[in-house]
Design a protein around this motif. Structure first.
Motif, PDB file in Angstrom:
ATOM      1  N   ARG A   1       0.832  -1.193   0.000  1.00  0.00           N
ATOM      2  CA  ARG A   1       0.000   0.000   0.000  1.00  0.00           C
ATOM      3  C   ARG A   1       0.870   1.247   0.000  1.00  0.00           C
ATOM      4  NH1 ARG A   1      -4.033  -0.735   4.952  1.00  0.00           N
ATOM      5  NH2 ARG A   1      -2.031  -1.103   5.964  1.00  0.00           N
ATOM      6  N   THR A   2       0.365   2.284  -0.615  1.00  0.00           N
ATOM      7  CA  THR A   2       1.086   3.555  -0.619  1.00  0.00           C
ATOM      8  C   THR A   2       0.957   4.217   0.744  1.00  0.00           C
ATOM      9  OG1 THR A   2      -0.872   4.766  -1.390  1.00  0.00           O
ATOM     10  CG2 THR A   2       0.566   3.800  -3.070  1.00  0.00           C
ATOM     11  N   ASP A   3       1.829   5.206   0.982  1.00  0.00           N
ATOM     12  CA  ASP A   3       1.765   5.933   2.256  1.00  0.00           C
ATOM     13  C   ASP A   3       0.418   6.628   2.420  1.00  0.00           C
ATOM     14  OD1 ASP A   3       4.301   5.108   2.735  1.00  0.00           O
ATOM     15  OD2 ASP A   3       5.260   6.969   2.065  1.00  0.00           O
ATOM     16  N   GLU A   4      -0.139   7.102   1.308  1.00  0.00           N
ATOM     17  CA  GLU A   4      -1.435   7.783   1.378  1.00  0.00           C
ATOM     18  C   GLU A   4      -2.538   6.808   1.784  1.00  0.00           C
ATOM     19  OE1 GLU A   4      -4.413  10.394  -1.538  1.00  0.00           O
ATOM     20  OE2 GLU A   4      -2.428   9.750  -2.231  1.00  0.00           O
ATOM     21  N   GLU A   5      -2.523   5.601   1.212  1.00  0.00           N
ATOM     22  CA  GLU A   5      -3.526   4.601   1.581  1.00  0.00           C
ATOM     23  C   GLU A   5      -3.366   4.167   3.031  1.00  0.00           C
ATOM     24  OE1 GLU A   5      -4.119   2.406  -2.780  1.00  0.00           O
ATOM     25  OE2 GLU A   5      -2.729   1.595  -1.293  1.00  0.00           O
ATOM     26  N   THR A   6      -2.121   3.991   3.470  1.00  0.00           N
ATOM     27  CA  THR A   6      -1.875   3.596   4.853  1.00  0.00           C
ATOM     28  C   THR A   6      -2.384   4.660   5.812  1.00  0.00           C
ATOM     29  OG1 THR A   6       0.088   2.358   4.172  1.00  0.00           O
ATOM     30  CG2 THR A   6      -0.097   2.936   6.495  1.00  0.00           C
ATOM     31  N   TRP A   7      -2.097   5.914   5.509  1.00  0.00           N
ATOM     32  CA  TRP A   7      -2.543   7.001   6.393  1.00  0.00           C
ATOM     33  C   TRP A   7      -4.068   7.117   6.386  1.00  0.00           C
ATOM     34  CZ3 TRP A   7      -0.315   9.455  10.158  1.00  0.00           C
ATOM     35  CH2 TRP A   7      -0.899  10.618  10.663  1.00  0.00           C
ATOM     36  N   LYS A   8      -4.685   6.916   5.225  1.00  0.00           N
ATOM     37  CA  LYS A   8      -6.142   6.981   5.139  1.00  0.00           C
ATOM     38  C   LYS A   8      -6.787   5.877   5.970  1.00  0.00           C
ATOM     39  CE  LYS A   8      -9.963   6.891   1.826  1.00  0.00           C
ATOM     40  NZ  LYS A   8     -10.331   6.749   0.391  1.00  0.00           N
ATOM     41  N   ASN A   9      -6.250   4.665   5.875  1.00  0.00           N
ATOM     42  CA  ASN A   9      -6.795   3.551   6.667  1.00  0.00           C
ATOM     43  C   ASN A   9      -6.617   3.801   8.157  1.00  0.00           C
ATOM     44  OD1 ASN A   9      -7.482   2.209   4.323  1.00  0.00           O
ATOM     45  ND2 ASN A   9      -5.598   1.009   4.257  1.00  0.00           N
ATOM     46  N   LEU A  10      -5.471   4.376   8.525  1.00  0.00           N
ATOM     47  CA  LEU A  10      -5.230   4.665   9.936  1.00  0.00           C
ATOM     48  C   LEU A  10      -6.201   5.711  10.450  1.00  0.00           C
ATOM     49  CD1 LEU A  10      -3.515   4.209  12.436  1.00  0.00           C
ATOM     50  CD2 LEU A  10      -1.917   5.942  11.603  1.00  0.00           C
ATOM     51  N   GLU A  11      -6.495   6.727   9.644  1.00  0.00           N
ATOM     52  CA  GLU A  11      -7.441   7.761  10.054  1.00  0.00           C
ATOM     53  C   GLU A  11      -8.845   7.184  10.208  1.00  0.00           C
ATOM     54  OE1 GLU A  11      -7.233  11.078  10.892  1.00  0.00           O
ATOM     55  OE2 GLU A  11      -5.118  10.556  11.080  1.00  0.00           O
TER      56      GLU A  11
END
Length: 394
Positions: A134-144
């Protein structure tokens, strides 16, 4: 003398498919198949007879119990029926003995000698495809998204101090046993370190390491870490010295990393704040008044610190024209100095402007209102005496 083992039952074994000598006019495979089918049919008939007998036996026994209760209650008809049922039961007992003899007299065969002890079926599964990174953007979105949904539960888990309470909570909220919850705890630890909440930070860092060790245990065993909850917390409650030493070392290292990250975050925030203040201070020429003030000669610094226009005019008149022009231009570009017509001549290299700058003190004071507006220095720099954005009294 003890009685020996009776091997007589092995004297009569019915075999249908291992005879080598058969009549040449007989199809041997068909003969073997027929014998086997006949044997299986006889075994099925005997099994059905036994099943019917057991069902009838249970029915009669139940009727006898019912008739006995009615006879005890004084029912004469029930007493007569009870006698008939007992007679029938005795006949069934004789039938049981006959079935036992019939079963015992049957010769052994391949189906009764050999029994399957244990069996297992293994079906090969297709190799699982590795998940796409996963991209950093996807990882951050899932975490949020995870944070918004379960933030209260994560923080409640982070504040437990006892292993039993933490285990019970995770067993009731198994969705928290995941990397996202662990990442959220790490971010919360850094926030607490920045806010200097040391007591709460100790609890949260410990629970964060517990969750990390639990996820690691599941990976080592090749199973879902939620299946390892009891095993993991049992190990913590009665730890081996080596395991507990590794746990404490990892906890200490994690707390140090949290403190380092909190320090770096504060430094970044301070740099951003200072840059914002610097951008806000920039003069019309794009220069920072604090930097310009620090670069001035001591004689000019004294003029700005005392806010003495006459002294400033005198000091500029005593300086070489090129040096005075250089410092005047920097003061103008930083907003510390708003020139009038005569000072503009000096900036442009006009000698008459230089002579105007060296006029008498009375004349200089008369023109000061139209020449200078003193500067803007850093309001947070307490080491400098010329602080804030001010203007000369006119």
């Amino acid at each position: 003398m003890s009685k020996g083992i009776n091997y007589s039952k092995w004297d009569h074994i019915e075999v249908s498919d291992d005879e080598d000598d058969t009549h040449p006019n007989i199809d041997t495979p068909s003969l073997f198949r027929w014998r086997h089918e006949a044997r299986v049919k006889r075994m099925e008939e005997l099994a059905k007879e036994k099943s019917d007998f057991e069902a009838e036996w249970k029915q009669v026994a139940s009727q006898i119990d019912e008739a006995q209760r009615q006879a005890d209650a004084g029912d004469s008809a029930a007493a007569s029926r009870l006698a008939q049922l007992k007679d029938r039961l005795s006949k069934l007992e004789a039938h049981r003995q006959e079935l036992a003899k019939k079963e015992k007299s049957q010769p052994l065969n391949i189906d009764t000698i050999c029994k399957e002890g244990k069996t297992r079926t293994i079906i090969n599964k297709a190799a699982a495809q590795p998940p796409k990174p996963r991209t950093d953007e996807e990882t951050w979105k899932n975490l949020e998204e995870f944070k918004q949904k379960y933030d209260k539960e994560i923080k409640k888990f982070g504040m437990f101090s006892k292993f039993d309470d933490a285990q019970r909570f995770l067993e009731e909220h198994t969705h928290l046993v995941c990397e996202a919850a662990c990442d959220r705890l790490v971010l919360w630890c850094v926030d607490l370190a920045v806010e200097e909440k040391a007591s709460l930070l100790e609890y949260v860092t410990k629970q964060c390491i517990c969750l990390q060790f639990l996820l690691k245990l599941g990976a080592e065993l090749g199973t879902d870490p939620r299946n390892c909850l009891r095993q993991f917390y049992a190990r913590l409650r009665d730890p081996q010295p080596e395991y507990m030493r590794a746990f404490e070392e990892e906890l200490a290292a994690f707390r140090q990393r949290v403190q380092d990250r909190a320090k770096a975050r504060l430094e970044d925030a301070m740099r951003e704040y200072e840059e914002e203040q610097r951008q806000a201070r920039l003069g019309p020429g794009g220069l920072d008044p604090v930097e310009v003030f620090d670069s001035l000669p001591d004689s000019l610094k004294a003029c700005f610190e005392s806010k003495d226009i006459a002294l400033l005019q005198k000091t500029l008149a005593e300086m070489p024209i090129d040096e005075a022009r250089y410092h005047m231009k920097r003061c103008v570009d930083s907003g510390m100095w708003v020139p009038d017509a005569s000072s503009k001549k000096l900036l442009e290299g006009d000698e008459a402007g230089a002579e105007a700058a060296g006029e008498s003190e009375e004349e200089a004071e008369g023109e000061a209102a139209n020449i200078f507006v003193t500067g803007r220095l850093d309001p947070v720099d307490q080491q400098r005496s010329f602080i804030g954005k001010t203007s000369i009294d006119r």
